[in-house]
Design an enzyme around this catalytic site. Structure first.
Site, short mmCIF file in Angstrom:
data_model
loop_
_atom_site.label_atom_id
_atom_site.label_comp_id
_atom_site.label_asym_id
_atom_site.label_seq_id
_atom_site.Cartn_x
_atom_site.Cartn_y
_atom_site.Cartn_z
N ASP A 1 1.03 -14.99 7.20
CA ASP A 1 0.39 -16.26 7.16
C ASP A 1 0.68 -16.97 5.47
O ASP A 1 0.82 -18.19 5.34
CB ASP A 1 -1.00 -16.64 7.52
CG ASP A 1 -0.86 -16.75 8.98
OD1 ASP A 1 0.19 -16.51 9.63
OD2 ASP A 1 -1.94 -16.68 9.55
N HIS B 1 12.57 -3.10 1.86
CA HIS B 1 12.07 -1.67 2.30
C HIS B 1 12.85 -0.45 1.66
O HIS B 1 14.08 -0.91 1.79
CB HIS B 1 11.87 -1.73 3.82
CG HIS B 1 11.10 -2.77 4.52
ND1 HIS B 1 9.69 -2.56 4.34
CD2 HIS B 1 11.28 -3.83 4.92
CE1 HIS B 1 9.00 -3.64 5.11
NE2 HIS B 1 10.07 -4.50 5.25
N LEU B 2 12.49 0.24 1.23
CA LEU B 2 13.10 1.40 0.82
C LEU B 2 13.86 2.02 2.03
O LEU B 2 15.11 2.63 1.95
CB LEU B 2 12.35 2.55 0.40
CG LEU B 2 11.53 2.28 -1.01
CD1 LEU B 2 10.12 2.99 -1.04
CD2 LEU B 2 12.44 2.39 -2.29
N SER B 3 13.21 2.09 2.97
CA SER B 3 13.90 3.05 4.42
C SER B 3 14.32 1.96 5.33
O SER B 3 13.93 0.77 5.19
CB SER B 3 12.74 3.88 4.93
OG SER B 3 11.67 2.78 5.50
N TYR C 1 11.30 8.66 1.52
CA TYR C 1 11.52 7.44 0.51
C TYR C 1 11.99 7.99 -0.98
O TYR C 1 12.10 7.11 -1.64
CB TYR C 1 10.03 7.29 -0.14
CG TYR C 1 9.24 6.73 1.37
CD1 TYR C 1 9.65 5.41 1.81
CD2 TYR C 1 8.08 7.18 1.72
CE1 TYR C 1 9.10 4.94 2.98
CE2 TYR C 1 7.48 6.72 3.07
CZ TYR C 1 7.97 5.52 3.42
OH TYR C 1 7.38 5.12 4.58
N ALA D 1 3.05 -0.84 4.64
CA ALA D 1 2.73 -0.68 6.23
C ALA D 1 2.23 -2.21 6.62
O ALA D 1 2.16 -2.48 7.73
CB ALA D 1 1.32 0.10 6.23
N GLU E 1 12.17 -9.90 1.39
CA GLU E 1 11.11 -8.89 1.84
C GLU E 1 12.22 -7.68 1.49
O GLU E 1 13.32 -7.35 2.05
CB GLU E 1 10.96 -8.90 3.28
CG GLU E 1 10.38 -7.89 3.93
CD GLU E 1 10.42 -7.81 5.66
OE1 GLU E 1 10.91 -8.74 6.23
OE2 GLU E 1 9.74 -7.09 6.31
N ASN F 1 7.55 -5.81 -0.93
CA ASN F 1 7.59 -4.76 -0.21
C ASN F 1 6.16 -4.69 0.54
O ASN F 1 5.39 -3.94 -0.18
CB ASN F 1 8.07 -3.28 -0.64
CG ASN F 1 8.19 -2.18 0.38
OD1 ASN F 1 7.65 -2.37 1.48
ND2 ASN F 1 8.58 -1.17 -0.01
N HIS G 1 3.80 -4.29 9.34
CA HIS G 1 3.96 -4.27 10.62
C HIS G 1 2.63 -4.58 11.47
O HIS G 1 2.34 -4.62 12.49
CB HIS G 1 4.07 -2.70 11.19
CG HIS G 1 5.02 -2.13 10.34
ND1 HIS G 1 6.37 -2.47 10.52
CD2 HIS G 1 4.93 -1.19 9.22
CE1 HIS G 1 7.32 -1.80 9.47
NE2 HIS G 1 6.51 -0.86 8.82
N PRO H 1 0.90 -1.36 0.09
CA PRO H 1 0.13 0.18 -0.20
C PRO H 1 0.84 1.24 0.03
O PRO H 1 1.79 1.34 0.66
CB PRO H 1 -0.93 -0.27 1.44
CG PRO H 1 -0.21 -0.84 2.14
CD PRO H 1 0.60 -2.08 0.99
N ASN H 2 0.20 2.48 -0.69
CA ASN H 2 0.96 3.57 -0.85
C ASN H 2 2.09 3.63 -1.44
O ASN H 2 2.71 4.65 -1.87
CB ASN H 2 1.25 4.35 0.70
CG ASN H 2 -0.23 4.33 1.19
OD1 ASN H 2 -1.20 5.04 0.83
ND2 ASN H 2 -0.24 4.01 2.45
N ARG I 1 5.21 10.94 -2.31
CA ARG I 1 5.09 10.71 -1.04
C ARG I 1 6.42 10.90 -0.32
O ARG I 1 7.38 10.08 -0.40
CB ARG I 1 4.64 8.97 -1.21
CG ARG I 1 4.44 8.78 0.37
CD ARG I 1 4.30 7.03 0.32
NE ARG I 1 4.20 6.51 1.66
CZ ARG I 1 4.08 5.27 2.04
NH1 ARG I 1 4.72 4.36 1.06
NH2 ARG I 1 4.12 5.06 3.26
N ARG J 1 13.47 4.29 12.45
CA ARG J 1 12.09 5.23 12.33
C ARG J 1 11.35 4.96 13.51
O ARG J 1 11.91 4.55 14.61
CB ARG J 1 11.42 4.93 11.06
CG ARG J 1 12.30 5.09 9.61
CD ARG J 1 11.43 4.93 8.63
NE ARG J 1 10.39 5.78 8.36
CZ ARG J 1 9.21 5.62 7.45
NH1 ARG J 1 9.40 4.53 6.77
NH2 ARG J 1 8.32 6.29 7.38
C1 DQA Z 1 8.43 0.78 3.76
C2 DQA Z 1 8.27 1.01 5.23
C3 DQA Z 1 7.11 0.89 5.93
O1 DQA Z 1 7.16 1.03 7.36
C4 DQA Z 1 6.00 1.99 5.53
O2 DQA Z 1 4.61 1.69 5.94
C5 DQA Z 1 6.18 1.95 3.93
C6 DQA Z 1 7.13 1.88 3.16
C7 DQA Z 1 9.45 1.06 2.97
O3 DQA Z 1 9.80 0.54 2.20
O4 DQA Z 1 10.48 1.81 3.52
O5 DQA Z 1 4.78 2.04 3.29
O6 DQA Z 1 7.97 -0.45 3.44
#
Ligand code: DQA
Length: 147
Positions: free
Chosen positions: A88, A101-103, A23, A78, A99, A75, A81, A10-11, A18, A108
């Site tokens: 599952d 993640h950008l950040s 990011y 959100a 897995e 990725n 978490h 998502p997002n 964003r 954080r």
């Molecule tokens: C994220 C980190 C997550 O905490 C956040 O909710 C995201 C992006 C990242 O790629 O850094 O949407 O997965």
């Protein structure tokens, strides 16, 4: 030829505008283009999905084996978490999952310090911006090829 499923949660469709301080300014379209050009060099076929909906992500993962994917790069954004359902699905899919993640989620807010996905993924790459995806793709290809 390897066949890998890439899932953006998502997002991530909003990348580019964003929270650029966190990011970066690279769009999702650009990340996908970078992934495709890396995949081409290693004769890998990618199918790329983005969804803002937890159940849809669960479906993508659950159908990956039947759809003849050999691995998944995700990725979960959100849902990393919060989602027992995505966790599952990853645990049940029987495919190697990496897995990304950008950040750096550990530098954080505290609520981001826990990933429900990491314990069931083969590995996690985070904190390198768009490069996390390219490192993740290399990792999943290596995992499958060395099997
Ligand atoms: C994220 C980190 C997550 O905490 C956040 O909710 C995201 C992006 C990242 O790629 O850094 O949407 O997965």
């Amino acid at each position: 030829m390897l066949k890998i499923l890439i899932i953006h949660g998502p997002n991530l469709n909003l990348l580019g505008t964003r929270e650029p301080g966190i990011y970066g300014v690279v769009t999702l379209a650009k990340i996908n283009q970078m992934l495709k050009s890396q995949a081409k060099k290693s004769k890998t076929r990618l199918v790329i999905k983005q969804s803002n909906h937890e159940g849809e992500i669960v479906d993508f993962i659950g159908e990956a084996g039947k759809n003849k994917f050999q691995g998944i790069l995700i990725n979960p954004a959100a849902y990393t978490h919060t989602s027992v359902a995505v966790r599952d699905a990853v645990a049940a899919c029987g495919l190697p999952v990496v897995e990304v993640h950008l950040s750096n989620i550990y530098s954080r807010e505290e609520f981001r310090h826990k990933s429900l996905i990491s314990p069931v993924a083969r590995g996690t790459i985070l904190g390198f911006g768009a490069q996390s995806y390219l490192l993740g793709l290399a990792a999943i290809c290596d995992l499958i090829e060395s099997k």
